[in-house]
Design a protein around this motif. Structure first.
Motif, PDB file in Angstrom:
ATOM      1  N   ALA A  68       0.672  -1.179   0.233  1.00  0.00           N
ATOM      2  CA  ALA A  68      -0.123   0.069  -0.044  1.00  0.00           C
ATOM      3  C   ALA A  68       0.896   1.191  -0.053  1.00  0.00           C
ATOM      4  O   ALA A  68       0.530   2.328  -0.615  1.00  0.00           O
ATOM      5  CB  ALA A  68      -0.827  -0.168   1.226  1.00  0.00           C
ATOM      6  N   SER A 137      -5.817   3.185   4.237  1.00  0.00           N
ATOM      7  CA  SER A 137      -6.733   3.619   3.154  1.00  0.00           C
ATOM      8  C   SER A 137      -6.950   5.027   3.259  1.00  0.00           C
ATOM      9  O   SER A 137      -7.675   5.800   2.415  1.00  0.00           O
ATOM     10  CB  SER A 137      -8.026   2.915   3.173  1.00  0.00           C
ATOM     11  OG  SER A 137      -7.851   1.731   2.903  1.00  0.00           O
ATOM     12  N   ASP A 141      -4.113   6.287  -1.609  1.00  0.00           N
ATOM     13  CA  ASP A 141      -5.101   5.703  -2.489  1.00  0.00           C
ATOM     14  C   ASP A 141      -4.593   4.167  -2.850  1.00  0.00           C
ATOM     15  O   ASP A 141      -3.819   4.211  -3.710  1.00  0.00           O
ATOM     16  CB  ASP A 141      -5.286   6.555  -3.712  1.00  0.00           C
ATOM     17  CG  ASP A 141      -6.505   6.003  -4.785  1.00  0.00           C
ATOM     18  OD1 ASP A 141      -7.344   5.209  -4.093  1.00  0.00           O
ATOM     19  OD2 ASP A 141      -6.477   6.504  -5.886  1.00  0.00           O
ATOM     20  N   ILE A 142      -5.238   3.198  -2.250  1.00  0.00           N
ATOM     21  CA  ILE A 142      -4.764   1.780  -2.870  1.00  0.00           C
ATOM     22  C   ILE A 142      -5.546   1.429  -3.661  1.00  0.00           C
ATOM     23  O   ILE A 142      -6.987   1.277  -3.855  1.00  0.00           O
ATOM     24  CB  ILE A 142      -5.286   0.793  -1.523  1.00  0.00           C
ATOM     25  CG1 ILE A 142      -4.526   1.245  -0.404  1.00  0.00           C
ATOM     26  CG2 ILE A 142      -4.696  -0.419  -2.145  1.00  0.00           C
ATOM     27  CD1 ILE A 142      -4.438   0.485   0.940  1.00  0.00           C
ATOM     28  N   HIS A 233      -4.702  -5.159  -2.325  1.00  0.00           N
ATOM     29  CA  HIS A 233      -5.223  -4.607  -3.588  1.00  0.00           C
ATOM     30  C   HIS A 233      -6.413  -5.222  -3.869  1.00  0.00           C
ATOM     31  O   HIS A 233      -7.100  -4.525  -4.712  1.00  0.00           O
ATOM     32  CB  HIS A 233      -4.179  -4.660  -4.665  1.00  0.00           C
ATOM     33  CG  HIS A 233      -3.033  -3.733  -4.269  1.00  0.00           C
ATOM     34  ND1 HIS A 233      -2.670  -2.657  -4.605  1.00  0.00           N
ATOM     35  CD2 HIS A 233      -1.765  -4.033  -3.385  1.00  0.00           C
ATOM     36  CE1 HIS A 233      -1.582  -2.086  -4.485  1.00  0.00           C
ATOM     37  NE2 HIS A 233      -1.126  -3.095  -3.746  1.00  0.00           N
ATOM     38  N   ILE A 236      -8.916  -3.336  -1.511  1.00  0.00           N
ATOM     39  CA  ILE A 236      -8.568  -1.875  -1.423  1.00  0.00           C
ATOM     40  C   ILE A 236      -8.479  -1.545  -0.044  1.00  0.00           C
ATOM     41  O   ILE A 236      -9.155  -0.680   0.445  1.00  0.00           O
ATOM     42  CB  ILE A 236      -9.807  -1.232  -2.226  1.00  0.00           C
ATOM     43  CG1 ILE A 236      -9.880  -1.802  -3.408  1.00  0.00           C
ATOM     44  CG2 ILE A 236      -9.160   0.444  -2.466  1.00  0.00           C
ATOM     45  CD1 ILE A 236      -8.829  -1.875  -4.466  1.00  0.00           C
ATOM     46  N   LEU A 237      -7.379  -2.424   0.801  1.00  0.00           N
ATOM     47  CA  LEU A 237      -7.649  -2.152   2.431  1.00  0.00           C
ATOM     48  C   LEU A 237      -6.276  -2.521   2.875  1.00  0.00           C
ATOM     49  O   LEU A 237      -5.879  -3.634   2.659  1.00  0.00           O
ATOM     50  CB  LEU A 237      -8.856  -2.946   2.849  1.00  0.00           C
ATOM     51  CG  LEU A 237      -8.849  -2.931   4.495  1.00  0.00           C
ATOM     52  CD1 LEU A 237      -9.215  -1.535   4.924  1.00  0.00           C
ATOM     53  CD2 LEU A 237      -9.872  -3.914   4.948  1.00  0.00           C
ATOM     54  N   HIS A 239      -5.056  -2.708   6.739  1.00  0.00           N
ATOM     55  CA  HIS A 239      -5.738  -2.331   8.171  1.00  0.00           C
ATOM     56  C   HIS A 239      -4.896  -2.979   9.088  1.00  0.00           C
ATOM     57  O   HIS A 239      -4.788  -4.649   8.905  1.00  0.00           O
ATOM     58  CB  HIS A 239      -7.229  -2.632   8.143  1.00  0.00           C
ATOM     59  CG  HIS A 239      -7.972  -2.060   9.277  1.00  0.00           C
ATOM     60  ND1 HIS A 239      -8.154  -2.766  10.394  1.00  0.00           N
ATOM     61  CD2 HIS A 239      -8.604  -0.710   9.495  1.00  0.00           C
ATOM     62  CE1 HIS A 239      -8.590  -1.822  11.416  1.00  0.00           C
ATOM     63  NE2 HIS A 239      -8.990  -0.584  10.712  1.00  0.00           N
TER      64      HIS A 239
END
Length: 328
Positions: A68, A137, A141-142, A233, A236-237, A239
Motif C-alpha cells: 500500500a 486507506s 489511494d490503494i 489490492h 482495497i484495504l 488495516h
C-alpha cells in the motif's frame, strides 16, 4: 507423490472454476482459499524444520502495508509493489528469525504468537505513518492492479471483477506450489527433513542447520508477504485488523489437518476447511470449535493428515486382497 497427469488435472480443474460459476460470493471464497493456500505452503516449510510458527498473519500485514505504501506514497505499479512487498516481509523475517530461530519448540511458537500483537501495536502507535487504527486507506489511494495490455487486439485485462482477481491469485498460487514442489525435490528439501528428524545428527555431518532454518522461515514469510500484498489490492484495504492472530493459527491448522508429507497436504486442508465453513454459513458461528474437533480427530486417527488417507486406503485394500489381517 502426485503423478504428472493428476497435477495437470488439478490445475485444469481449478482454472475452470470461473467457468463453472460466476457467482461473486463463491468466487470470493475461492480467492480467499487461494490466498491461504499460499500462506499455508509457507507454514509447511517451517513445520518441515520442526518449528511451529503462529506469526504468519504479522507478515501478511507487513506485506499489505508495504504494498500500500509503495503504490500509494511512491506511485509504484502493483506489479512492482507485489514482489517488493514480499521481499520486505522476507527481510523482516530474516531480522526476526536470526535470533528467534535459536529457540525451539514451544518457545519459538510463543515468540511468533506475540509477533502478531507487536506488529499491530506498532501500526496503532504510528498513525502519522500508517494511519493507525483507521488503516492505510485514509492516507493513500490503494488502487486495484494496473490493467494488463493484451498483445493482440489492443485490449486489456482490467481488474474490475472477481474473475480477474481469481485468475491472478490462481497464478500466484501455482507459482507458490511450483516453488514448494521444487524445494521438496531439491537437496534443500532433504536437508530440511533431516533437520526435523535430528538437528544434532544433521550438524554432525557438517550441515549448517541455522542457515537452512532461516532460509525456510524467510521463504515462508515471503509467501505471506505476497499473499498480504495481493489481499490489500483485492480488498482495497490495509488495516491492522485485516489479518488476526486466528489467521496465523488457522494457517497451521490447514497444514496439520491436510498433512505435511506432500505439497498437496496444505492445499487439501485449506480447501476443505475454508470451503467447508464458508459454504456452510450456518456453521460459521462454530468455526473455531469445528477446527478444534477436526484437528483432534485428525491428530488422533490420521497423524499424517488427510493426505495419508490415500496410501492408507491402498494399503488396506491390498491387504484385504491378499487375505492378511489388518494391522492395529
Amino acid at each position: 507423490m502426485l503423478k504428472l497427469p493428476a497435477i495437470a488435472a488439478l490445475v485444469a480443474l481449478t482454472g475452470l472454476i470461473p467457468v463453472i460459476t460466476q457467482h461473486p460470493y463463491y468466487l470470493h471464497v475461492f480467492i480467499t482459499i487461494g490466498v491461504f493456500v499460499i500462506v499455508s505452503l509457507g507454514v509447511r516449510l517451517v513445520l518441515m524444520i520442526g518449528q511451529w510458527t503462529f506469526g504468519q498473519a504479522a507478515f501478511m500485514t507487513i506485506g499489505s502495508y508495504a504494498s500500500a505504501m509503495l503504490a500509494g506514497h511512491l506511485g509504484w505499479s502493483f506489479w512492482a509493489a507485489l514482489p517488493v512487498a514480499g521481499l520486505i516481509a522476507a527481510a523482516a523475517a530474516a531480522l526476526f528469525g536470526y535470533p528467534a530461530l535459536r529457540l525451539t519448540g514451544a518457545y519459538f511458537a510463543m515468540v511468533t504468537l506475540v509477533l502478531n500483537i507487536v506488529i499491530r501495536q506498532i501500526i496503532l502507535v504510528t498513525p502519522d505513518f500508517t494511519g493507525g487504527s483507521m488503516g492505510m486507506s485514509v492516507m493513500v489511494d490503494i488502487r486495484p492492479p494496473d490493467p494488463i495490455p493484451l498483445p493482440f487486439g489492443g485490449g486489456t485485462i482490467a481488474f474490475t471483477d472477481k474473475t480477474s482477481y481469481y485468475y491472478l491469485v490462481w497464478l500466484l498460487g501455482l507459482a507458490a506450489v511450483g516453488i514448494a514442489y521444487w524445494i521438496d525435490r531439491s537437496p534443500m528439501g532433504a536437508v530440511l527433513r533431516a533437520v526435523r528428524q535430528s538437528e544434532i545428527l544433521a550438524r554432525s555431518v557438517g550441515i549448517d542447520t541455522a542457515i537452512y532454518k532461516l532460509i525456510a522461515f524467510v521463504i515462508a514469510c515471503f509467501f505471506a508477504g505476497i499473499a498480504g500484498s495481493f489481499y490489500a489490492h483485492y480488498l482495497i484495504l490495509a488495516h491492522p485488523d485485516a489479518f488476526s492472530l486466528w489467521d496465523s493459527i488457522y494457517a497451521v491448522a490447514y497444514v496439520v489437518i491436510g498433512g505435511t508429507s506432500t505439497v498437496l497436504g496444505p492445499i487439501l486442508g485449506t480447501v476443505l476447511l475454508i470451503g467447508g465453513f464458508e459454504l456452510l454459513r450456518e456453521a460459521s458461528a462454530y468455526q473455531t470449535v469445528g477446527y478444534a474437533l477436526i484437528l483432534l480427530l485428525v491428530t488422533r486417527f490420521l497423524p499424517g493428515g488427510l493426505i495419508s488417507l490415500g496410501p492408507m486406503s491402498s494399503d488396506f485394500l491390498a491387504r484385504r486382497r491378499q487375505g492378511t489381517p489388518d494391522r492395529e
